[in-house]
Design a protein around this motif. Structure first.
Motif, PDB file in Angstrom:
ATOM      1  N   THR A   1      -0.198  -0.699   8.426  1.00  0.00           N
ATOM      2  CA  THR A   1      -0.370   0.396   7.475  1.00  0.00           C
ATOM      3  C   THR A   1      -1.168   1.521   8.128  1.00  0.00           C
TER       4      THR A   1
ATOM      5  N   VAL B   1       5.010   4.031  -8.779  1.00  0.00           N
ATOM      6  CA  VAL B   1       5.767   2.881  -8.286  1.00  0.00           C
ATOM      7  C   VAL B   1       4.834   1.692  -8.056  1.00  0.00           C
TER       8      VAL B   1
ATOM      9  N   THR C   1       0.810  -1.218   0.000  1.00  0.00           N
ATOM     10  CA  THR C   1       0.000   0.000   0.000  1.00  0.00           C
ATOM     11  C   THR C   1       0.843   1.267   0.000  1.00  0.00           C
ATOM     12  N   LYS C   2       2.144   1.109   0.129  1.00  0.00           N
ATOM     13  CA  LYS C   2       3.003   2.290   0.255  1.00  0.00           C
ATOM     14  C   LYS C   2       3.496   2.779  -1.098  1.00  0.00           C
ATOM     15  N   GLY C   3       3.994   4.008  -1.122  1.00  0.00           N
ATOM     16  CA  GLY C   3       4.678   4.513  -2.292  1.00  0.00           C
ATOM     17  C   GLY C   3       3.808   5.340  -3.199  1.00  0.00           C
ATOM     18  N   SER C   4       4.434   5.932  -4.200  1.00  0.00           N
ATOM     19  CA  SER C   4       3.722   6.781  -5.138  1.00  0.00           C
ATOM     20  C   SER C   4       2.929   5.907  -6.100  1.00  0.00           C
ATOM     21  N   ALA C   5       1.971   6.520  -6.777  1.00  0.00           N
ATOM     22  CA  ALA C   5       1.103   5.784  -7.692  1.00  0.00           C
ATOM     23  C   ALA C   5       1.920   5.120  -8.805  1.00  0.00           C
TER      24      ALA C   5
ATOM     25  N   VAL D   1       4.406  11.222  -0.022  1.00  0.00           N
ATOM     26  CA  VAL D   1       5.018  10.964  -1.325  1.00  0.00           C
ATOM     27  C   VAL D   1       4.289  11.805  -2.364  1.00  0.00           C
ATOM     28  N   ASP D   2       5.009  12.127  -3.454  1.00  0.00           N
ATOM     29  CA  ASP D   2       4.472  13.026  -4.489  1.00  0.00           C
ATOM     30  C   ASP D   2       4.085  14.381  -3.902  1.00  0.00           C
TER      31      ASP D   2
ATOM     32  N   PHE E   1       9.461  10.473  -0.475  1.00  0.00           N
ATOM     33  CA  PHE E   1       9.993   9.293  -1.158  1.00  0.00           C
ATOM     34  C   PHE E   1      11.507   9.423  -1.278  1.00  0.00           C
TER      35      PHE E   1
END
Lengths: 341, 341
Positions: free
Chosen positions: B74, A196, A190-194, B151-152, B236
């Motif tokens: 999460t 990625v 669920t983590k990270g930018s879209a 992020v972003d 990020f």
């Protein structure tokens, strides 16, 4: 076999680049290097080469190119004014098949932009990616890409990086099943930018279609653990990680040196600590000592670190020769054809 | 003065957290620490504390909270299930003013999400940012933010990070005119992602309105050079840089150790190299030894490294106390009010 060398653009001036080229010529008796740059300046440097480097001057061919790309040059400047520069001439020599590969220590932005135009891209790949091998645990290395040619990379471009990095590890280093991961802020889905997360989904879909093992997400520290062959990220992130690593390495080596000097007598410190630290610094300075590859081009172009001395430039040439030996662009192009069937 | 401690979520278990808390209680005679977690487990650990730590148990108050947040939890999980956990109770203790600050070694994603809801944000700031002080040259430190809460990040959020980082350097460290820079892939104005270039424009527009010096772009290596007090980037990028730095530091220290051991006799190596290397590793492990601050909240919340031992957790408490001493949230809120006038 001929290589094209841009003698301008390095922080140490043409002397370091010419000495590094001469060393490559001495070590590879069938190699001819075409040196692009101001004729008189190159001739003067060549006449000053000491033995045994001077013995190779007959295979160092000077090709006059009076203009050069400043180390601070932008992509836009290079696209407008780069054609007549030593960098532009070097790249055309590669594009026209006169040279099997080209090496430059000049502005990365200019080199990426000019190489894309002059050498051209492999069909299906829109922009070059920059990659270098980062020294990791147990003497292993990890290719990190992209290192700054692309910012705001969409998911499909991250997938391209994975395929190119895997091809490089396979062809050049002979790693049968490269372990490839995607850099993220954590291992959870669920983590990270879209972009990625979408790249992760695309890479999982490809499972079995490629000759590499996709390991899912990696974090910044995993680059150094020796358990991955390729780590993929956007160029902004890769550039920040690479430059932070360079800065941290030089700070750490300095601190270790100071710590030992404060505990040991001067003589003991120089005897014990200095040689160890010097070797360590060299081993750990990835770009300075390996050069960075521009991947996705129809030809082989290696970027030497701007601050490289003669040895550093020699290693960048060595990297280019390895890619020539394994015909890297053809191998990458083959993957793309197979992948689009 | 009371602090709220989440005893669960650390990789070393409650024992390390309780020992770190006890050390803080011993060193600060007016401090009371409320330990949130499973009552029996905490009581058992407290009864096992050695002297001089055991002397402080009267100021370690146990507050039963049987549920806990897993280290892999999460943000979404935490928002659904976090209220009854030790982390949730700890944050409410801060929100309700029972404790002046809270510390947790649990999941960062869960802590950011729960802290935002339970403690609330300063008006004008939408999301917390995470920051820690990175050790740099000449004994100086550089605050890097964000480290992964966002992020972003759009341009206006990067500007928020700059203002919060500067406020922290000013209030907590007493740096009169913090030097603030924006992380980018190069120093040239044409480089970088659209959001970074826009943030640069916004920060230049503010020149003179803020009590800090905006230095323009920095590269990854500049974090360690000792010439900047605050370096701002998307979460990020900051997360990748921080984790790569941790991984590289531990690999380098290991390599230095091996290099010396191979050159020196075992006895000499342990006498000379080991103590130096141990201290070095501690100095250079930023989060493990300083804790990371969640900025932009109405209260003080510090995240201890998940892998922190007792000393690491103690330093995270120490960090929280420094922020209490300087009333950091009020100072940041003051900046936002002044800035929106």
């Amino acid at each position: 076999m001929r290589l094209a060398i841009d003698v301008m653009g390095g922080d140490q001036g043409p002397q370091a680049i010419i000495a590094g080229s001469a060393r490559a010529a001495v070590e590879h008796p069938h190699l001819e290097l075409i040196l692009f740059g101001p004729h008189q300046q190159i001739a003067a440097e060549l006449s000053r080469l000491p033995q045994p480097l001077a013995a190779a001057t007959s295979r160092l061919v000077v090709r006059d190119a009076p203009d050069s790309v400043a180390s601070s040059a932008t992509a836009a400047w290079a696209l407008r004014n780069g054609q007549a520069t030593s960098m532009g001439h070097m790249l055309r020599s590669v594009a026209q098949g006169e040279a099997v590969a080209g090496v430059s220590a000049g502005s990365t932005a200019a080199l990426v932009a000019l190489a894309r135009r002059e050498v051209g891209m492999i069909e299906g790949i829109s922009r070059p990616a920059i990659s270098t091998a980062i020294p990791a645990r147990r003497g292993s290395r990890c290719y990190l890409l992209d290192l700054g040619a692309n910012v705001d990379s969409p998911a499909h471009r991250l997938v391209d990086f994975a395929l190119m990095g895997a091809a490089m590890a396979q062809c050049v280093d002979g790693t049968v099943q490269p372990r490839v991961a995607l850099l993220n802020v954590g291992a959870e889905a669920t983590k990270g930018s879209a972009s990625v997360r979408e790249a992760d989904r695309l890479l999982r879909q490809r499972a079995g279609r490629d000759a590499f093992v996709y390991h899912g997400y990696a974090e910044g520290g995993d680059v150094f653990k020796g358990q991955l062959d390729v780590v993929v990220c956007d160029g902004f992130v890769g550039n920040a990680v690479l430059k932070a690593s360079e800065g941290l390495t030089s700070m750490l080596v300095e601190r270790v040196q100071m710590a030992f000097e404060s505990r040991l007598s001067g003589r003991l410190a120089s005897l014990l600590a200095k040689p160890v630290l010097k070797r360590l610094k060299q081993e750990l300075d990835p770009v300075r000592y390996n050069g960075a590859s521009l991947l996705g081009l129809r030809g082989i172009v290696v970027k030497s670190h701007g601050g490289a001395h003669a040895d550093g430039f020699y290693y960048a040439i060595h990297r280019a020769l390895q890619e020539v030996e394994h015909d890297l662009p053809a191998r990458i192009a083959g993957r793309w054809q197979a992948s689009s069937l």
